[in-house]
Design a protein around this motif. Structure first.
Motif, short mmCIF file in Angstrom:
data_model
loop_
_atom_site.label_atom_id
_atom_site.label_comp_id
_atom_site.label_asym_id
_atom_site.label_seq_id
_atom_site.Cartn_x
_atom_site.Cartn_y
_atom_site.Cartn_z
N UNK A 96 24.68 -15.43 -5.37
CA UNK A 96 24.89 -13.98 -5.42
C UNK A 96 24.28 -13.40 -6.69
N UNK A 97 24.47 -14.09 -7.80
CA UNK A 97 23.89 -13.63 -9.06
C UNK A 97 22.37 -13.55 -8.93
N UNK A 98 21.77 -14.57 -8.32
CA UNK A 98 20.31 -14.56 -8.10
C UNK A 98 19.90 -13.41 -7.18
N UNK A 99 20.66 -13.20 -6.13
CA UNK A 99 20.27 -12.17 -5.16
C UNK A 99 20.40 -10.76 -5.73
N UNK A 100 21.40 -10.50 -6.58
CA UNK A 100 21.51 -9.14 -7.14
C UNK A 100 20.37 -8.85 -8.12
N UNK A 109 28.01 -8.99 -15.69
CA UNK A 109 29.15 -9.29 -16.55
C UNK A 109 30.30 -9.79 -15.68
N UNK A 110 30.86 -10.92 -16.08
CA UNK A 110 32.01 -11.47 -15.35
C UNK A 110 33.32 -10.93 -15.90
N UNK A 111 34.23 -10.61 -14.98
CA UNK A 111 35.59 -10.22 -15.36
C UNK A 111 36.40 -11.48 -15.60
#
Length: 185
Positions: A96-100, A109-111
């Motif tokens: 998901x990080x790669x796709x965004x 930024x991670x919560x």
């Protein structure tokens, strides 16, 4: 002395407590103003498509009801809007990080996160706006100039090669010039 405008932020998150915390934190900030909020991707997209010029940075959660953050990113990309987006989510999946990142997201930024770090990221991303556009414009100008130079050289050498390969060259051009042009192709 010119007064610097505040960085205007749209925060999108289905967690009302999170949005209230951001409102509270940025309410007295001298550089950042939380100008608007949305609780899901559908509401966020409506606000963005109708008021995108009002936002310098968008804080966007990925997992929300109705429409998610990916939906918002897809609409922004389809509409060719040049918006600065920071994804703020608890969803930590590498794919998901790669796709965004394909959608032009400037930061992830991670919560839970530190509000001071978020503030720094907002200011960094908002300051990239003019700089990014200037760099893109310079790259386009440079690419266009190089392309024109290459086409001009190709046209010159093609014309030169044609002259050397014609009957004209046997009578009017030194053989060393034509021999050089034939070996250089």
């Amino acid at each position: 002395m010119e007064k610097r405008m505040k960085t205007r932020v749209l925060a999108v998150d289905d967690n009302k407590a999170m949005l209230d915390m951001l409102k509270e934190y940025f309410s007295s900030n001298k550089q950042i103003e939380l100008v608007d909020t949305a609780y899901d991707g559908e509401e966020a997209w409506d606000k963005i498509k109708n008021n995108n010029e009002n936002y310098d940075v968008i804080l966007l959660d990925l997992i929300m009801p109705k429409k998610d953050g990916i939906y918002v990113l897809e609409r922004i990309k389809e509409s060719k809007l040049n918006l600065k987006v920071i994804v703020v989510t608890s969803y930590n999946e590498q794919e998901t990080i790669r796709s965004v990142s394909d959608y032009g997201v400037k930061y992830f930024i991670l919560k839970p996160f530190d509000l001071i770090e978020l503030e720094k990221r907002i200011l960094t991303v908002s300051s990239l706006k003019k700089h990014d556009n200037d760099i893109n414009l310079k790259i386009k100008r440079t690419a266009n100039t190089k392309f024109i130079n290459i086409i001009t050289k190709i046209a010159f050498f093609a014309q030169f090669f044609f002259i050397c390969s014609s009957a004209f060259s046997k009578f009017f051009l030194p053989s060393s010039i034509c021999r050089y042009s034939q070996t250089s192709f």
